[in-house]
Design a protein around this motif. Sequence first.
Motif, short mmCIF file in Angstrom:
data_model
loop_
_atom_site.label_atom_id
_atom_site.label_comp_id
_atom_site.label_asym_id
_atom_site.label_seq_id
_atom_site.Cartn_x
_atom_site.Cartn_y
_atom_site.Cartn_z
N ALA A 195 -15.79 0.37 -39.07
CA ALA A 195 -14.84 0.54 -37.96
C ALA A 195 -15.55 0.28 -36.63
O ALA A 195 -14.97 -0.26 -35.69
N GLN A 196 -16.83 0.67 -36.54
CA GLN A 196 -17.57 0.54 -35.29
C GLN A 196 -17.81 -0.90 -34.86
O GLN A 196 -18.26 -1.14 -33.73
N PRO A 228 -10.45 -1.64 -45.90
CA PRO A 228 -10.59 -0.18 -45.83
C PRO A 228 -11.76 0.23 -44.94
O PRO A 228 -12.78 0.71 -45.40
N TRP A 229 -11.63 0.05 -43.65
CA TRP A 229 -12.70 0.26 -42.67
C TRP A 229 -13.41 1.59 -42.87
O TRP A 229 -12.79 2.65 -42.87
N VAL A 230 -14.73 1.53 -42.98
CA VAL A 230 -15.51 2.74 -43.17
C VAL A 230 -16.15 3.15 -41.85
O VAL A 230 -16.57 2.30 -41.05
N HIS A 231 -16.19 4.45 -41.60
CA HIS A 231 -16.79 5.00 -40.38
C HIS A 231 -18.31 5.01 -40.55
O HIS A 231 -18.83 5.47 -41.56
N ALA A 232 -19.03 4.49 -39.56
CA ALA A 232 -20.49 4.41 -39.64
C ALA A 232 -21.13 5.79 -39.77
O ALA A 232 -22.22 5.93 -40.36
N GLY A 268 -13.19 3.58 -46.05
CA GLY A 268 -12.36 4.56 -45.39
C GLY A 268 -11.22 4.95 -46.31
O GLY A 268 -11.09 4.44 -47.42
N PRO A 269 -10.34 5.87 -45.85
CA PRO A 269 -9.29 6.40 -46.72
C PRO A 269 -8.03 5.55 -46.82
O PRO A 269 -7.15 5.85 -47.62
N ARG A 270 -7.91 4.49 -45.98
CA ARG A 270 -6.70 3.67 -46.07
C ARG A 270 -6.99 2.25 -45.61
O ARG A 270 -7.99 1.97 -44.96
N LEU A 271 -6.07 1.36 -45.98
CA LEU A 271 -6.19 -0.05 -45.66
C LEU A 271 -5.46 -0.36 -44.36
O LEU A 271 -4.35 0.12 -44.13
N LEU A 272 -6.07 -1.20 -43.52
CA LEU A 272 -5.42 -1.68 -42.31
C LEU A 272 -5.72 -3.15 -42.13
O LEU A 272 -6.87 -3.59 -42.30
N THR A 273 -4.70 -3.91 -41.76
CA THR A 273 -4.90 -5.30 -41.38
C THR A 273 -5.44 -5.35 -39.96
O THR A 273 -5.42 -4.35 -39.22
N PHE A 274 -5.89 -6.52 -39.53
CA PHE A 274 -6.34 -6.68 -38.16
C PHE A 274 -5.20 -6.44 -37.17
O PHE A 274 -5.42 -5.91 -36.08
N ASP A 275 -4.00 -6.85 -37.52
CA ASP A 275 -2.85 -6.56 -36.66
C ASP A 275 -2.66 -5.06 -36.47
O ASP A 275 -2.41 -4.58 -35.35
#
Length: 293
Positions: free
Chosen positions: A129-130, A156-160, A185-192
């Motif tokens: 995510a960072q 699934p962006w992970v927090h550093a 991370g706990p959920r999936l997100l697109t770039f949008d």
Amino acid sequence: MTENTQRETVLVTSGTGKTGRRVVERLAALGVPVRSGSRTGAVRFDWGDASTWGPALRGADAAYVAYYPDLAAPGAAEAVRTFGRIARESGVRRLVLLSGRGEPEAVVAEEALRESGLGLTVVRAAFFAQNFSEGVLAEGVVAGEVAFPAGGTAEPWVHADDLADVVVAALTREEHAGLVHELTGPRLLTFDEVATEISKATGHEVRYVPLSGPQYAALLEEYGMPAPEARWISGLFTSLLDGHNASVTDGVRRVLGREAKDFTDFVREAAASGAWDGRTAGQDAPTGEGARA
């Protein structure tokens, strides 16, 4: 549970990087003797200069291996194989390797390091995510436009911070030796969706501009990256963001006993810290920790 009660010395390679810095801070807070390896710091360590590896490793009991530019890069497997041999000869007993999730070439490098015979923990991470606040995508966020070759693929962006906590656990607890931890991370997100969340938190519009692989390579060349490297980086990103990594794991919870931080947590923290307050964000090279995992 066997913790680092004897305060074994730990070398952190790339100790000023996105994850290395966090690992150094956490180990120091625990009272663990830690060496922060970097190209210009007190403990000189440069992945491009093998002569620096032995002196940095000498007397260390464990090491966090965050290879630059990326474990999938040409020559990475041979480099970490050599590092593992030097680590063994230096008396190191335990290694923790930062690897990429869903990266076949990175697995080749993992196996090369495993040849050292040392206790090895592999931490395979999703994209950080960072990257949007202190990495390759931060400048685009400040400018209001993030251009990347991801299409509509979700990640699934992970927090550093989660990654660093897992690495510290693996460095200080022997039961992690031999294990592979896959972190998301706990959920999936697109770039949008990422752009929408950042826009809401900062109050200024951020939009995602999808690029093709060749378009992204051309953009990197405009930033001064040599054409062969730009094509390789673009190819790496497009292959990683083709949908095969669009799933979440429970790796953070299994190691730390708590849920992984959500992307919304990251956005709130970054906005509160002033990460996007109109400054010119740093232009990290879009490889290695700056990109990944």
